[in-house]
Write an enzyme that holds these catalytic residues in place. Structure first.
Site, PDB file in Angstrom:
ATOM      1  N   GLU A 106      32.366   7.712  45.319  1.00 39.04           N
ATOM      2  CA  GLU A 106      33.705   7.144  45.124  1.00 39.04           C
ATOM      3  C   GLU A 106      33.840   6.046  46.164  1.00 39.04           C
ATOM      4  O   GLU A 106      34.091   6.321  47.333  1.00 39.04           O
ATOM      5  CB  GLU A 106      34.791   8.210  45.337  1.00 39.04           C
ATOM      6  CG  GLU A 106      34.730   9.390  44.381  1.00 39.04           C
ATOM      7  CD  GLU A 106      35.146   9.034  42.961  1.00 39.04           C
ATOM      8  OE1 GLU A 106      35.658   7.920  42.747  1.00 39.04           O
ATOM      9  OE2 GLU A 106      34.940   9.877  42.073  1.00 39.04           O
ATOM     10  N   CYS A 139      42.083   2.708  48.307  1.00 41.69           N
ATOM     11  CA  CYS A 139      40.969   2.256  47.464  1.00 41.69           C
ATOM     12  C   CYS A 139      41.483   1.751  46.132  1.00 41.69           C
ATOM     13  O   CYS A 139      40.978   0.784  45.587  1.00 41.69           O
ATOM     14  CB  CYS A 139      39.958   3.384  47.281  1.00 41.69           C
ATOM     15  SG  CYS A 139      40.677   4.883  46.632  1.00 41.69           S
TER      16      CYS A 139
HETATM   17  P1  NAD Z   1      32.927   4.407  55.415  1.00 46.95           P
HETATM   18  O1  NAD Z   1      31.951   4.115  54.342  1.00 46.95           O
HETATM   19  O2  NAD Z   1      32.842   3.601  56.663  1.00 46.95           O
HETATM   20  O3  NAD Z   1      32.841   5.929  55.882  1.00 46.95           O
HETATM   21  C1  NAD Z   1      33.021   6.990  54.988  1.00 46.95           C
HETATM   22  C2  NAD Z   1      32.361   8.232  55.548  1.00 46.95           C
HETATM   23  O4  NAD Z   1      30.946   8.056  55.545  1.00 46.95           O
HETATM   24  C3  NAD Z   1      32.750   8.563  56.987  1.00 46.95           C
HETATM   25  O5  NAD Z   1      32.916   9.953  57.104  1.00 46.95           O
HETATM   26  C4  NAD Z   1      31.537   8.105  57.777  1.00 46.95           C
HETATM   27  O6  NAD Z   1      31.349   8.784  58.992  1.00 46.95           O
HETATM   28  C5  NAD Z   1      30.424   8.439  56.811  1.00 46.95           C
HETATM   29  N1  NAD Z   1      29.168   7.706  57.049  1.00 46.95           N
HETATM   30  C6  NAD Z   1      28.979   6.534  57.709  1.00 46.95           C
HETATM   31  N2  NAD Z   1      27.669   6.191  57.668  1.00 46.95           N
HETATM   32  C7  NAD Z   1      27.030   7.154  56.980  1.00 46.95           C
HETATM   33  C8  NAD Z   1      25.672   7.342  56.579  1.00 46.95           C
HETATM   34  N3  NAD Z   1      24.724   6.477  56.881  1.00 46.95           N
HETATM   35  N4  NAD Z   1      25.375   8.443  55.840  1.00 46.95           N
HETATM   36  C9  NAD Z   1      26.341   9.325  55.486  1.00 46.95           C
HETATM   37  N5  NAD Z   1      27.633   9.195  55.837  1.00 46.95           N
HETATM   38  C10 NAD Z   1      27.977   8.121  56.577  1.00 46.95           C
HETATM   39  O7  NAD Z   1      34.357   4.280  54.732  1.00 46.95           O
HETATM   40  P2  NAD Z   1      35.779   4.380  55.421  1.00 46.95           P
HETATM   41  O8  NAD Z   1      36.000   3.120  56.218  1.00 46.95           O
HETATM   42  O9  NAD Z   1      35.926   5.683  56.091  1.00 46.95           O
HETATM   43  O10 NAD Z   1      36.753   4.368  54.158  1.00 46.95           O
HETATM   44  C11 NAD Z   1      37.232   3.197  53.573  1.00 46.95           C
HETATM   45  C12 NAD Z   1      36.481   2.914  52.288  1.00 46.95           C
HETATM   46  O11 NAD Z   1      36.577   4.048  51.430  1.00 46.95           O
HETATM   47  C13 NAD Z   1      37.061   1.771  51.505  1.00 46.95           C
HETATM   48  O12 NAD Z   1      36.020   0.989  50.988  1.00 46.95           O
HETATM   49  C14 NAD Z   1      37.809   2.473  50.372  1.00 46.95           C
HETATM   50  O13 NAD Z   1      37.960   1.690  49.212  1.00 46.95           O
HETATM   51  C15 NAD Z   1      36.943   3.638  50.127  1.00 46.95           C
HETATM   52  N6  NAD Z   1      37.661   4.710  49.448  1.00 46.95           N
HETATM   53  C16 NAD Z   1      37.343   4.992  48.164  1.00 46.95           C
HETATM   54  C17 NAD Z   1      38.032   5.975  47.480  1.00 46.95           C
HETATM   55  C18 NAD Z   1      37.697   6.322  46.061  1.00 46.95           C
HETATM   56  O14 NAD Z   1      38.067   7.396  45.631  1.00 46.95           O
HETATM   57  N7  NAD Z   1      37.003   5.489  45.321  1.00 46.95           N
HETATM   58  C19 NAD Z   1      39.047   6.695  48.126  1.00 46.95           C
HETATM   59  C20 NAD Z   1      39.348   6.381  49.441  1.00 46.95           C
HETATM   60  C21 NAD Z   1      38.635   5.388  50.102  1.00 46.95           C
END
Ligand code: NAD
Length: 488
Positions: free
Chosen positions: A237, A271
């Site tokens: 997502e 998002c």
């Molecule tokens: P992010 O990708 O920076 O982090 C998300 C999660 O992934 C965090 O828990 C982080 O610690 C973890 N992470 C980071 N590097 C990783 C790796 N290499 N392997 C595994 N996990 C890792 O995103 P964010 O800044 O926390 O959230 C914002 C983003 O999320 C925006 O792009 C937003 O659109 C998206 N989002 C999408 C939805 C949806 O349902 N489509 C919902 C909410 C947010």
């Protein structure tokens, strides 16, 4: 686990920079051990059956309601969002938790299917088996609502869950687990591992049976690559660049209200937030004026009266500033606000006539900005809305052509004459296409995402046995005759 952990990290409040709490950075060995314990605990959780799990999840739901103000305070402290926004996301999460708990049985239980003419003697059925242990990796923007879309559905389907909350909102993750335990659940059935990105990467490699990731597209790709090593299935997502279309016959006041809420609520860190509007030339000026008027009423701040909070993730403020500056350099007009000043408290910005190649049109901004562009026709609006890599959701305001335009928009969820409403309908699947990811949470599809179909056939009596080396030419001729009769 504490014996192994030496590193810690702080969760800082965007409201005042204070340390909300300090959490352990879980390393690969600790994550593996959490997954191992979850696997053992999963057996008992699964053996509770749909009814037992429904009761356990309903008890959890009641505990969250009983301690609502406490959870709102943690969400506000860690994200900086206004109390009202925190409350709203928890309300929606509770609705999903209740839906998943009560619908797991009707959606996933074993059901008979027709066996077909050639297998008339077979009784055929399909049921859904939980994967075992699901790793959930969550973002910070809706730290309750977003991961709950995976956690509740995965648990209801009969899996144990190991949750890695965002490093910006670890306290919310830990709070949710404490609540689950307080309600009688096992800390191993719903485990939480705190840490930064590498802890998430370790979870992908810790032997989980499926990963549900919500976050940015770039991290989604890294998660998928890590999971590919062990052929672990994933739900992604990811981000969005959602558009709202305003037709010439739309209710302009309602469309303006929706655009403003869709763009600026949660300080634009949504998002499925609205980042672009395509409005028909015939109503463009009036629509922009209505949006501008409403945008001017908003104020970002850390105080209780502010309508928008500060941004949760400081580096996102730089992205917002860069997008606004780029749009203005390309000739856009700032109808409200201007390039945000340094800091994390960003006042809302309304941009019009923005170059379609600008980052503010093509890339996820994830801040309190909105682009409103003019189109000569709704065909042009659809074409421009669909011209980005993302395909998460969207919205259409039109009296006569709502459904037609909605079906032509690329994305997993579209609201007609409202905005974001699909996320609050638990029966609807949630997810996108393209750079927004794949797989679904929420609804029946969301439950099935966390269980694999298991097909069974049971022979009731011998008839036309095809699966034998002793099959005769007569049987083959008979089968051919049936097939020719049916399908020739
Ligand atoms: P992010 O990708 O920076 O982090 C998300 C999660 O992934 C965090 O828990 C982080 O610690 C973890 N992470 C980071 N590097 C990783 C790796 N290499 N392997 C595994 N996990 C890792 O995103 P964010 O800044 O926390 O959230 C914002 C983003 O999320 C925006 O792009 C937003 O659109 C998206 N989002 C999408 C939805 C949806 O349902 N489509 C919902 C909410 C947010």
């Amino acid at each position: 686990m504490d014996a192994v952990t030496t590193d810690t990290f702080d969760s800082l409040s965007p409201l005042d920079g204070r340390v909300v709490d300090t959490f352990p950075v879980r390393g690969p060995a600790e994550v593996v051990s959490a997954v191992d314990r979850a696997r053992r605990a999963a057996r008992e959780w699964r053996s509770l059956g749909f009814e037992g799990r429904r009761r356990a999840l309903q008890a959890w739901r009641r505990d969250i309601v009983a301690h609502l103000d406490d959870l709102i305070a943690v969400v506000r402290a860690e994200t900086g969002k206004p109390r009202g926004d925190a409350r709203l996301e928890i309300m929606l999460a509770l609705d999903h938790l209740a839906w998943a708990a009560t619908h797991a049985r009707p959606v996933l239980r074993r059901r008979r299917v027709g066996a077909g003419v050639l297998m008339l003697n077979q009784s055929a059925s399909v049921g859904y088996t939980p994967y075992g242990v699901v790793g959930v990796i969550g973002p910070w923007n809706y730290p309750v609502f977003t991961p709950m879309g995976s956690i509740a559905y995965a648990l209801a389907a009969g899996n144990a869950v190991v949750f890695k909350p965002s490093e910006y909102t670890p306290g919310v993750g830990v709070w949710l687990q404490r609540s689950f335990v307080r309600a009688g659940g096992s800390a191993d059935v719903f485990a939480v591992v705190t840490g930064l990105g590498p802890t998430g990467a370790a979870l992908c490699r810790a032997g989980v049976d499926k990963v549900a990731f919500t976050g940015s597209t770039a991290t989604g790709k890294a998660v998928m690559a890590a999971c590919a090593e062990s052929l672990t299935p994933v739900v992604i997502e990811a981000g969005g660049k959602d558009a709202l279309l305003v037709d010439e016959d739309a209710d302009l006041a309602a469309a303006a209200e929706a655009a403003v809420w869709g763009a600026y609520s949660n300080a634009g860190q949504t998002c499925i937030g609205i980042e672009r509007v395509y409005a028909h030339a015939k109503i463009y000026d009036r629509f922009v004026e209505a949006v501008a008027e409403r945008t001017r009423e908003l104020r970002a701040g850390a105080d209780d009266a502010a309508t928008l909070g500060p941004l949760t993730m400081p580096r996102q403020a730089d992205v917002v500033r860069a997008h606004v500056a780029d749009a203005l350099a390309r000739g856009a007009t700032a109808r409200v606000g201007s390039t945000p000043a340094p800091g994390v408290t960003l006042q809302p910005v309304l941009l019009t006539d923005v170059d379609e190649e600008a980052d503010a049109v093509r890339e996820e901004t994830f801040g309190p900005t909105l682009v409103v562009n003019r189109v000569a026709s709704m065909d042009e609006a659809v074409e421009k809305a669909n011209a980005v890599r993302y395909g998460l959701s969207g919205s259409v305001f039109s009296r006569r052509r709502g459904s037609e335009l909605a079906l032509r928009l690329r994305g997993g969820m579209i609201a007609i004459n409202s905005v974001i409403s699909f996320a609050a309908v638990p029966a609807l699947p949630f997810g996108g296409v393209g750079d927004s990811g794949f797989g679904r949470i929420h609804g029946a599809d969301g439950l099935r995402e966390f269980a694999y179909p298991k097909a069974l056939t049971r022979q009731r009596f011998p008839l036309l046995t095809l699966t034998t080396m002793r099959r005769t030419a007569k049987v083959d001729r008979l089968v051919e005759r049936i097939i020719r009769l049916l399908y020739g």
